[in-house]
Scaffold this active site. Structure first.
Site, PDB file in Angstrom:
ATOM      1  N   LYS A 163       0.876  -1.169   0.000  1.00  0.00           N
ATOM      2  CA  LYS A 163       0.000   0.000   0.000  1.00  0.00           C
ATOM      3  C   LYS A 163       0.912   1.216   0.000  1.00  0.00           C
ATOM      4  CE  LYS A 163      -2.675   1.994   3.819  1.00  0.00           C
ATOM      5  NZ  LYS A 163      -3.759   1.775   4.793  1.00  0.00           N
ATOM      6  N   LYS A 165       1.406   5.356   0.407  1.00  0.00           N
ATOM      7  CA  LYS A 165       0.798   6.531   1.004  1.00  0.00           C
ATOM      8  C   LYS A 165       0.966   7.699   0.050  1.00  0.00           C
ATOM      9  CE  LYS A 165      -0.612   5.465   5.121  1.00  0.00           C
ATOM     10  NZ  LYS A 165      -2.003   5.676   5.476  1.00  0.00           N
ATOM     11  N   ASP A 245     -11.915   4.350   5.050  1.00  0.00           N
ATOM     12  CA  ASP A 245     -11.073   4.159   6.240  1.00  0.00           C
ATOM     13  C   ASP A 245     -11.468   5.175   7.311  1.00  0.00           C
ATOM     14  OD1 ASP A 245      -9.176   3.617   8.108  1.00  0.00           O
ATOM     15  OD2 ASP A 245      -7.468   4.380   6.984  1.00  0.00           O
ATOM     16  N   LYS A 269     -10.955  -1.083  11.616  1.00  0.00           N
ATOM     17  CA  LYS A 269      -9.922  -0.815  12.621  1.00  0.00           C
ATOM     18  C   LYS A 269     -10.593  -0.934  13.977  1.00  0.00           C
ATOM     19  CE  LYS A 269      -6.993   2.148   9.848  1.00  0.00           C
ATOM     20  NZ  LYS A 269      -6.523   3.505   9.561  1.00  0.00           N
ATOM     21  N   GLU A 323      -3.281  -5.119   7.104  1.00  0.00           N
ATOM     22  CA  GLU A 323      -2.052  -4.317   7.146  1.00  0.00           C
ATOM     23  C   GLU A 323      -1.499  -4.344   8.574  1.00  0.00           C
ATOM     24  OE1 GLU A 323      -3.379  -0.409   5.925  1.00  0.00           O
ATOM     25  OE2 GLU A 323      -4.461  -0.082   7.807  1.00  0.00           O
TER      26      GLU A 323
END
Ligand code: MUC
Ligand code: MG
Length: 369
Positions: A163, A165, A245, A269, A323
């Site tokens: 991934k 950023k 997210d 999360k 992740e």
């Protein structure tokens, strides 16, 4: 029943600067909670966030203060209640504070699972897998360094999905950076990007089109937290997976996003969800709405990481993997036995509770005084 509820801020430098649109991290501040019971059980929880107040609404310092000032005294009055009644009383008396609630809940579940002699995942409904795939995040800020880092990860069999950023440079520059990495790693290596809400809707349309054409597999949180309409329009417009997210803040927002077709993937999360149980609820909402799942991180240390792994191990489908690499970004080990990463996966412990043992001498040295 609760002998002590202790909180600590543990400062650990990262292995390299971790550059995101919202902050550049050189040190991670772990927020750890240790709950001890009169009959000898000890449970651990974590409420770590990213970049102080740069990422979320709770900072390490506010989490610690709120637990010490409000959660701990209240918890001490709740002796005799079972786990569910305890969580209900905490929720009734304390608004918001999802990260702090997650840490307390994790420690209580750790204790509960130890009492029952079961791994934590077994009391969350049951483990469906003994390990979870873990990608690596490339965020050095430099294309060549990122390519070398990715190649090394593939070679040592630690990660084979990446991934990136992006979001802090102009769209064209970010796209160039991503596509150079995609080209260097080859068509079989899955590349995803996390924009961390940096794009306007028009920038997103431009960027996503180019990234989709270049073979990128997923776009994470392209637009602002509140901009659910833009997320819905982008999800409908593009074939590429669009993942929520930051805008996913627990079961209620999961339901709202699902109702509005505002994402094709959810990054679950546990801290953002407000707890491990709530993380499972987000997973269930996604399942019912045909939304794919990804196991996210707040770059927690090993406590939050393994707690998250227990949750994700119960998901029927984990289409985009996880992740859960947080501990690997840190320069210090705080467990007596490190978490086991092998063959591109994180292995779940088989012992009772979270299944980890903290190195408390190390914590004493690293904690903020
Ligand atoms: C985020 O927004 O996904 C997770 C991995 C990482 O590098 O940053 C975090 C936060
Ligand atoms: Mg993200």
């Amino acid at each position: 029943m609760y002998k002590s509820i202790e909180t600590m801020l543990v400062e650990i430098p990262t292995i390299r600067p971790h550059k995101m649109a919202v902050a550049t991290m050189q040190t991670q501040t772990l927020v750890l909670v240790k709950i001890s019971t009169d009959d000898g059980f000890v449970g651990w929880g974590e409420a770590t966030t990213i970049g102080g107040l740069g990422y979320g609404e709770e900072s390490p310092e506010s989490v610690k203060t709120n637990i010490d000032t409000y959660f701990a005294p209240l918890l001490k009055t709740l002796a005799g209640l079972n786990f569910a009644q305890t969580m209900r009383a905490l929720k009734k008396n304390i608004n918001g504070n999802r990260f702090a609630k997650c840490a307390i809940q994790t420690a209580l579940l750790d204790i509960q699972a130890q009492r029952l002699g079961l791994p934590l995942s077994e009391i969350l409904g049951g483990r469906l897998r003994d390990s979870v795939p873990v990608l690596w995040v490339l965020a050095s800020g430099n294309t060549e360094k990122d390519i070398a880092e990715a190649q090394k990860m593939i070679e040592i069999k630690r990660h084979n999905v990446f991934k990136l950023k992006i979001g802090s440079r102009p769209v064209e520059e970010d796209v160039e950076h991503v596509l150079a990495i995609k080209k260097a790693l080859g068509k079989d290596v899955s590349i995803r990007v996390d924009v961390n809400r940096a794009w306007s809707e028009l920038e997103a349309i431009k960027g996503i089109q180019l990234l989709q054409d270049g073979g990128v597999d997923l776009i994470e949180q392209p637009c602002g937290i509140e901009n659910l309409d833009a997320m819905r329009r982008l999800t409908r417009r593009f074939d590429i997976a669009i993942m929520a997210d930051e805008s996913l803040m627990g079961p209620n927002s999961a339901y709202q996003i699902a109702r509005n077709n505002g994402a094709s993937v959810f990054a679950v999360k546990v801290a953002q969800s407000g707890g491990l149980i709530e993380g499972c609820e987000v997973g269930k909402i996604a399942k019912l709405a045909n939304i794919d799942l990804y196991g996210g991180t707040m770059l927690e240390g090993p406590v939050g990481t393994i707690a998250s792994a227990h949750v994700f191990s119960t998901f029927e489908s984990l289409a985009y993997g996880t992740e859960l690499f947080g501990p690997l970004l840190l320069t210090e080990e705080i467990l007596k036995t490190p978490l086991q990463y092998q063959n591109f996966e994180l292995v779940l412990p088989t012992t009772a509770g979270l299944g980890i043992e903290l190195d408390e001498d190390k914590l004493d040295r690293l904690r903020r005084q």
